[in-house]
Design an enzyme around this catalytic site. Structure first.
Site, PDB file in Angstrom:
ATOM      1  N   ASP A  37       0.835  -1.197   0.000  1.00 47.30           N
ATOM      2  CA  ASP A  37       0.000   0.000   0.000  1.00 47.30           C
ATOM      3  C   ASP A  37       0.876   1.255   0.000  1.00 47.30           C
ATOM      4  O   ASP A  37       2.086   1.206   0.299  1.00 47.30           O
ATOM      5  CB  ASP A  37      -0.898  -0.040   1.245  1.00 47.30           C
ATOM      6  CG  ASP A  37      -2.179   0.755   1.083  1.00 47.30           C
ATOM      7  OD1 ASP A  37      -2.288   1.541   0.141  1.00 47.30           O
ATOM      8  OD2 ASP A  37      -3.079   0.596   1.951  1.00 47.30           O
ATOM      9  N   ASP A  94     -10.380   2.110  -3.923  1.00 48.66           N
ATOM     10  CA  ASP A  94     -11.018   1.831  -2.635  1.00 48.66           C
ATOM     11  C   ASP A  94     -12.531   1.840  -2.757  1.00 48.66           C
ATOM     12  O   ASP A  94     -13.229   1.478  -1.815  1.00 48.66           O
ATOM     13  CB  ASP A  94     -10.601   2.885  -1.597  1.00 48.66           C
ATOM     14  CG  ASP A  94      -9.316   2.498  -0.896  1.00 48.66           C
ATOM     15  OD1 ASP A  94      -8.861   1.351  -1.065  1.00 48.66           O
ATOM     16  OD2 ASP A  94      -8.753   3.347  -0.169  1.00 48.66           O
TER      17      ASP A  94
HETATM   18  C1  DGJ Z   1      -5.809   1.986   1.723  1.00 57.00           C
HETATM   19  C2  DGJ Z   1      -6.102   0.788   0.892  1.00 57.00           C
HETATM   20  O1  DGJ Z   1      -6.508   1.170  -0.389  1.00 57.00           O
HETATM   21  C3  DGJ Z   1      -7.145  -0.057   1.595  1.00 57.00           C
HETATM   22  O2  DGJ Z   1      -7.508  -1.149   0.796  1.00 57.00           O
HETATM   23  C4  DGJ Z   1      -6.608  -0.508   2.919  1.00 57.00           C
HETATM   24  O3  DGJ Z   1      -5.518  -1.378   2.718  1.00 57.00           O
HETATM   25  C5  DGJ Z   1      -6.188   0.683   3.750  1.00 57.00           C
HETATM   26  N1  DGJ Z   1      -5.312   1.572   3.028  1.00 57.00           N
HETATM   27  C6  DGJ Z   1      -5.520   0.252   5.020  1.00 57.00           C
HETATM   28  O4  DGJ Z   1      -5.002   1.285   5.722  1.00 57.00           O
END
Ligand code: DGJ
Length: 789
Positions: free
Chosen positions: A501, A571
């Site tokens: 991430d 997301d």
């Molecule tokens: C952002 C990501 O896009 C999410 O899927 C998740 O992993 C969160 N961060 C966790 O902090």
């Protein structure tokens, strides 16, 4: 004629170069010492001399080859235009010299033509591999490695500074794509500062094009936006330190009448994840200059004598047959020449991720309960997301602490990562783990030990995003440390997958480890550090599947894709939103590159409620997985999930390796449709969606693509992902069916019913989908050639 590779014909006497396969030609020449583009477009046959393509109409403009020069520098379609020499459009190169001058004069100095395609030092790039022809000819045993591309390297020299620019053009044998990059070498005695270096400059003789950019923001990434080119500059760019969700480092330049099915288009894509600049500049004579490279804003690079600088790679693709064909070209390049071959066309594990199920609020028992239900449904991989690390006061129980401390939190996972991985494995699932390697919270052991490792400008406050800061990946000590801590975790346990991430952008860019004259190097050195960490991890754990992620799809580009075969697309897990996001993403990226999960309803990002069938039917045009609390579902929904998983497993090879055709764009929020077709045209799977229903709806038909006109296909209509019984009784009129015998079904094909139609009917008449459902409904059509049965 001189040297003649199969894909590169060279006239040594005239210094002309013709790169061509069956699909595209690029013809380069040398005019008064300058390298010029004589033609780029559909393939044309070889001829000895293309000199007639040099524009020589004289206008009152600068010449650079003396009083008797016949050509104006501004009229030549230069491959490497320079600052300050009479071509007043954006230069591809600007070099600040020690006397303060920025004037250079790069002139043709020679070439090399080689088989294959060299790697780019420190950077991701496409690889050649074997051509399709040789793959199918394995029996002959003559297949040569690296024959799928040939590379022409042309040296341009600036005598006064001693700089050499080597322009690399790699043409692929089986796809209309030329990969371009530039390497600058300082063969002089003084250091210089590179202020601008485009990876690709392409001057086109007219401006009758539209530019399609992919724009968005968090949770609504990569929406196509098309506008005609106009005099002046039209550009997309990033200064975020990542390719960003706002603009993508890829764009399409198409003729105004081009659509998905016909017409000419160029695609430009950057194999790079940092700051970029992609623009079209139309001049007063309606010629167009396309440029793609590192964003010159905020960039400079000191090049000492004897040093070289390698630009990232830009991919130039061409289609004579519309935008779907252009996408196929890029998808093939991604799958056969960019993605790690260990994963490229291999089936990806169906995963469950605990993020939307628990966020930071989990115990090991809760995770194992989730994993057991997932296993019963057929899931193959369990991914533990954010919140497993940091200790004591730095425990990652919310987003304020712990980033940088890649050591398990024993309060949450008493048996460590090894323990939970074993427990997950014992349930029958592979285990995957989330990291955010480039980031740090001030509330962390790492920050207490190394506050100087954060990117910050001394004496100034730092902007905060999500309580976190960016580690200086331009500093090799930082990368070494993060590598060591990640290596320790990954080698201590059976970890099959990592979610990498990245949740904030770079501000107050300053590299405390380097002197003033190197400050413009930070952004590029940072991303080189990211790539270096990827490479080291993959060298240590070659079977590891790393999924890229950046607050969803904020770093979705071909650079990351070279290391992460799949990237979390957004997301936003709402199926309706995902139709738009995945549709736009598909312009350059294949289905198997797009991380897509079925999530809970009402959706956490939009609050919208959609059927499980709709959610599954959208996520299956991606890598496919689940991200919801299965313990809150009833038996009926769990049973439907098990059916979805069985369905996806059966059809994944077709969904991921077939050619994707976009059939109906989702942007009016009414309907959407797409399909994938196997390369032998025998099988296809169609996703047909109603977003918002229309009362008293006009007749609607979805027309398929990519089938054989005369072949008969059985079309099975499904309202949810459930493998149909292969019971011929349900097939309407198969016996003796001919293209003229469409059976008795009128209107939309009912759920579970199969009919027989010719490829011609399916492509030209289409399938009636007037009544496939109310709001948020999906219909899947399985299309199989009858002689398969
Ligand atoms: C952002 C990501 O896009 C999410 O899927 C998740 O992993 C969160 N961060 C966790 O902090």
């Amino acid at each position: 004629m001189g040297a003649h590779q199969q894909l590169i014909a060279i006239n040594d006497d005239l210094n002309q170069f013709h790169l061509t396969n069956r699909y595209v030609s690029m013809i380069l020449g040398v005019v008064e010492g300058k390298l010029v583009n004589l033609y780029t477009g559909a393939a044309v046959p070889y001829r000895d001399d293309f000199g007639y393509l040099v524009d020589d109409a004289f206008r009152v403009q600068a010449t650079t080859a003396g009083e008797h020069s016949e050509h104006c520098i501004e009229q030549l379609r230069q491959e490497f235009p320079e600052y300050g020499r009479g071509d007043f459009r954006g230069p591809a190169v600007t070099i600040l010299q020690s006397n303060g001058s920025r004037i250079t004069d790069f002139r043709y100095a020679g070439y090399r033509a080689t088989n294959g395609k060299p790697e780019l030092e420190g950077l991701p790039s496409t690889y050649a591999g074997e051509s399709k022809a040789d793959k199918s000819d394995e029996a002959s045993g003559t297949a040569a490695i690296d024959d799928a591309a040939e590379t022409l390297s042309i040296d341009l020299r600036d005598d006064l500074t001693g700089l050499t620019a080597t322009l690399n053009y790699a043409i692929f044998r089986d796809e209309p794509v030329i990969a371009r990059s530039v390497r600058l070498t300082n063969g002089g005695s003084e250091p210089v500062i590179i202020e601008r270096l485009a990876s690709c400059n392409l001057d086109l003789p007219d401006s009758d094009y539209t530019m399609t950019e992919f724009v968005g923001a968090w949770a609504r990434e990569r929406t196509p936006r098309t506008q005609p080119l106009h005099p002046g500059v039209q550009s997309v760019a990033s200064m975020w330190g990542a390719s960003s969700p706002y603009f993508s480092p890829n764009a399409i330049f198409a003729r105004p009448d081009t659509n998905e099915d016909q017409g000419e288009a160029f695609g430009l894509a950057f194999v790079y994840s940092g700051n970029f600049d992609l623009h079209a500049e139309v001049d007063a004579y309606d010629t167009t200059r396309l440029q793609l490279g590192i964003n010159p804003e905020g960039f400079s690079w000191r090049l000492a004598p004897g040093e070289s600088f390698q630009s990232p790679e830009a991919l130039l693709g061409y289609s004579a047959h519309g935008l779907n064909a252009l996408s196929h070209t890029f998808h093939h390049i991604v799958l056969d020449h960019l993605t790690n071959p260990r994963w490229a066309r291999r089936e990806r594990p169906i995963l469950i991720n605990n993020w939307e199920a628990t966020y930071f609020d989990f115990t090991e028992d809760k995770l194992l309960e989730l994993a057991r239900l997932a296993k019963q449904a057929g899931v193959e991989l369990f991914v533990l997301d954010d919140g497993w690390f940091g200790r004591g006061k730095h425990a990652r129980v919310n987003d304020r602490a712990g980033l940088g401390d890649w050591i398990v939190n024993p309060d949450r996972l008493p048996e460590g990562i090894a323990g939970i991985a074993e427990n997950i494995n014992a349930i029958g699932l592979k285990f995957g783990l989330w990291f955010e390697p480039e980031m740090i919270n001030r509330a962390s052991d790492l920050y207490e030990a190394h506050p100087d490792w954060v990117i910050a400008t001394l004496g100034r406050d730092s902007a905060v995003y999500r309580h976190q800061y960016v580690l200086n990946f331009a500093n090799p000590d930082v990368v070494d440390h993060i590598y060591a801590t990640m290596h320790a975790v990954l080698s201590s346990a059976n970890v099959a997958y990592v979610k990498w991430d990245m949740n904030r952008f770079i501000t107050e860019a300053y590299d405390a480890t380097r002197s003033a004259e190197h400050q413009g190097e930070l952004f590029h050195r940072y991303i080189l550090g990211v790539y270096a960490l990827y490479r080291r991890l993959l060298a240590a754990f070659p079977d590891l599947l790393i999924e890229g992620c950046a607050s969803g799809g904020s770093r979705f580009d071909m650079g990351i894709l070279a290391y992460s075969p799949q990237i979390w697309a957004s997301d936003d897990t709402d199926a309706v939103e995902r139709l738009s996001i995945q549709y736009g993403t598909s312009a350059f990226f294949p289905v198997s590159a797009m991380g897509a999960h079925v999530s809970i309803t009402p959706n956490h990002q939009t609050g919208r409620s959609e059927s499980l069938a709709m959610r599954g039917a959208v996520a299956m045009f991606g890598t496919f997985g689940y991200e919801m609390d299965l313990t809150r579902l009833g038996e009926g929904e769990l049973a439907e999930i098990a059916q979805q998983i069985a369905f996806f497993r059966k059809y994944a090879p077709l969904l991921h390796n077939g050619d994707l055709y976009r059939l109906r764009a989702p942007y009016d929020h009414r309907q959407a449709a797409w399909m994938t077709v196997s390369s032998d045209r025998r099988h296809a799977i169609v996703g047909d969606y109603v977003v918002l229903g229309v009362p008293n709806r006009p007749k609607s038909r979805v027309r398929l693509r990519g089938l054989d006109e005369d072949a008969l296909y059985r079309v099975t209509s499904l309202s949810r992902l459930e493998i149909p019984d292969d019971d011929d009784d349900e097939v309407d009129s198969i016996a003796g069916a001919t293209p003229g015998d469409a059976g008795t079904v009128r209107g939309s094909i009912p759920d579970g019913v199969a009919v027989v139609r010719s490829g011609g009917e399916l492509m030209h008449i289409g399938i009636d989908d007037t009544n496939i459902g109310p709001d948020f409904a999906a219909r899947i059509y399985l299309v199989d050639r009858l002689d398969e049965e």
